[in-house]
Design a protein around this motif. Structure first.
Motif, mmCIF file in Angstrom:
data_model
loop_
_atom_site.group_PDB
_atom_site.id
_atom_site.type_symbol
_atom_site.label_atom_id
_atom_site.label_comp_id
_atom_site.label_asym_id
_atom_site.label_seq_id
_atom_site.Cartn_x
_atom_site.Cartn_y
_atom_site.Cartn_z
ATOM 1 N N ASP A 189 47.816 32.783 44.462
ATOM 2 C CA ASP A 189 49.274 32.500 44.310
ATOM 3 C C ASP A 189 48.944 32.605 42.165
ATOM 4 O OD1 ASP A 189 50.711 32.770 46.093
ATOM 5 O OD2 ASP A 189 50.832 30.264 46.298
ATOM 6 N N LEU A 190 48.462 32.126 42.080
ATOM 7 C CA LEU A 190 47.535 32.317 40.435
ATOM 8 C C LEU A 190 46.673 33.338 40.014
ATOM 9 C CD1 LEU A 190 46.880 30.377 37.946
ATOM 10 C CD2 LEU A 190 43.993 30.136 39.006
ATOM 11 N N MET A 191 46.018 34.041 40.644
ATOM 12 C CA MET A 191 45.997 35.574 40.500
ATOM 13 C C MET A 191 47.832 36.258 40.715
ATOM 14 S SD MET A 191 42.459 35.248 40.367
ATOM 15 C CE MET A 191 42.407 37.339 39.765
ATOM 16 N N ALA A 196 47.472 39.732 37.777
ATOM 17 C CA ALA A 196 46.671 40.977 38.441
ATOM 18 C C ALA A 196 47.170 41.959 39.522
ATOM 19 C CB ALA A 196 45.107 39.177 38.817
ATOM 20 N N SER A 197 46.241 42.731 39.440
ATOM 21 C CA SER A 197 46.477 43.872 40.621
ATOM 22 C C SER A 197 45.154 43.359 42.181
ATOM 23 C CB SER A 197 45.687 45.226 39.799
ATOM 24 O OG SER A 197 44.481 45.275 39.521
ATOM 25 N N ARG A 198 45.937 44.215 43.110
ATOM 26 C CA ARG A 198 45.072 43.880 43.832
ATOM 27 C C ARG A 198 43.070 44.333 43.993
ATOM 28 N NH1 ARG A 198 46.994 46.553 49.613
ATOM 29 N NH2 ARG A 198 45.517 45.072 50.558
ATOM 30 N N LEU A 205 37.840 37.357 42.714
ATOM 31 C CA LEU A 205 38.698 36.383 43.603
ATOM 32 C C LEU A 205 37.628 36.603 45.036
ATOM 33 C CD1 LEU A 205 39.576 33.390 43.978
ATOM 34 C CD2 LEU A 205 41.829 34.798 44.552
ATOM 35 N N ARG A 206 38.306 37.399 45.620
ATOM 36 C CA ARG A 206 37.245 37.452 47.098
ATOM 37 C C ARG A 206 36.091 38.033 47.234
ATOM 38 N NH1 ARG A 206 41.960 38.227 50.726
ATOM 39 N NH2 ARG A 206 43.574 38.868 49.602
#
Length: 292
Positions: A189-191, A196-198, A205-206
């Protein structure tokens, strides 16, 4: 120092127990043949002499630990590394296909995991087939891979590497899927709040969150890759490699050579897992992680 002692004492205790049980079962399993030898020779040795004979047979049913240790030392340190009997040479032959298959398997596992996480259709359709693929015995798959690739002119290192790939891609896929999905909803949610784009969410992040899962799964994958390389040498009639040593030992009833080759494979597997673990710690520190 206390942490090292806490790790060393349990491992040493278990190893000592295994060695003791190994000697006990060596005596038990080698007793019938030794009794037959003594009967034919008309000998009636005492208990201690009889036990000594069971632990020194040239072709025992179960070799004693010291017999395996002597054979391992001789074929590792006292032979030229270019000799077909050298465990170093045979381990290197198996290691080459192991590393190639591990590289293929890791790359394939990462690609599949990324697709599963980002494409819901792949998650529902591909993941069950990936799991089902691991229920097929590798001894049944290996000959088919060898025959099919040989039919199109691909022989040598590649078929064995493909078998290693088959075994090693699964743990990497599962680990990466778990890692890519590990970020908490709050972080996602913060991204999203930062617009932020995918792609940005994936790389910032991921991917960082998945690194610990990746290296943990790679430890399993590299060991599985070694097993695949050894199994791949069995149906090919290979003349070198740990699998070839196992075949030769079985053909000539050299049980000591078989166990020595198994120990060599275990040492190679332990070294590979250790290297992957060290690489994982280096990457973790480079990303700003702190040791626990």
């Amino acid at each position: 120092m206390d942490t090292f002692r806490d790790k060393l004492v349990p491992v040493t205790s278990i190893l000592a127990g295994v060695v003791v049980l190994w000697y006990v079962f060596a005596v038990i399993l080698n007793t019938p043949f030794q009794r037959d030898l003594d009967h034919r020779a008309g000998e009636t040795p005492g208990l201690s002499e009889f036990i000594g004979k069971t632990l020194s047979q040239p072709k025992p049913t179960l070799p004693a630990p010291h017999q395996v240790a002597v054979n391992f030392f001789e074929n590792t340190f006292l032979r030229s590394i270019t000799s077909n009997r050298s465990l170093v040479y045979n381990a290197w032959v198996t290691l080459s296909s192991t590393l190639l298959g591990f590289a293929f398997g890791t790359a394939l596992g990462i690609v599949i995991a990324v697709g599963i996480v980002h494409v819901a259709t792949l998650d529902r359709s591909l993941m069950p087939w990936i799991i089902a693929s691991q229920t097929i015995p590798i001894l049944a798959v290996a000959p088919m891979i060898i025959v099919v690739l040989a039919a199109i002119g691909i022989t040598g290192l590649i078929p064995k590497a493909m078998i290693s790939t088959y075994l090693s891609f699964f743990p990497v896929t599962v680990g990466m899927v778990k890692g890519l999905r590990s970020p908490e909803i709050m972080h996602l949610d913060l991204m999203h709040t930062y617009n932020a784009s995918r792609t940005q969410t994936f790389w910032k992040l991921r991917v960082p969150a998945s690194v610990p899962f990746l290296f943990t799964s790679m430890k399993v994958a590299v060991a599985a890759s070694l097993v695949g390389a050894i199994v791949g040498e069995l149906p090919t009639g290979a003349v070198a490699g740990i699998g070839a040593k196992l075949l030769a030992g079985a053909y000539y009833s050299q049980s000591i050579d078989i166990w020595s080759a198994l120990v060599a494979g275990s040492v190679v597997a332990a070294l590979l897992v250790m290297v992957v673990g060290i690489a994982g710690r280096i990457v973790d520190r480079a990303m700003g992680g702190r040791p626990a």
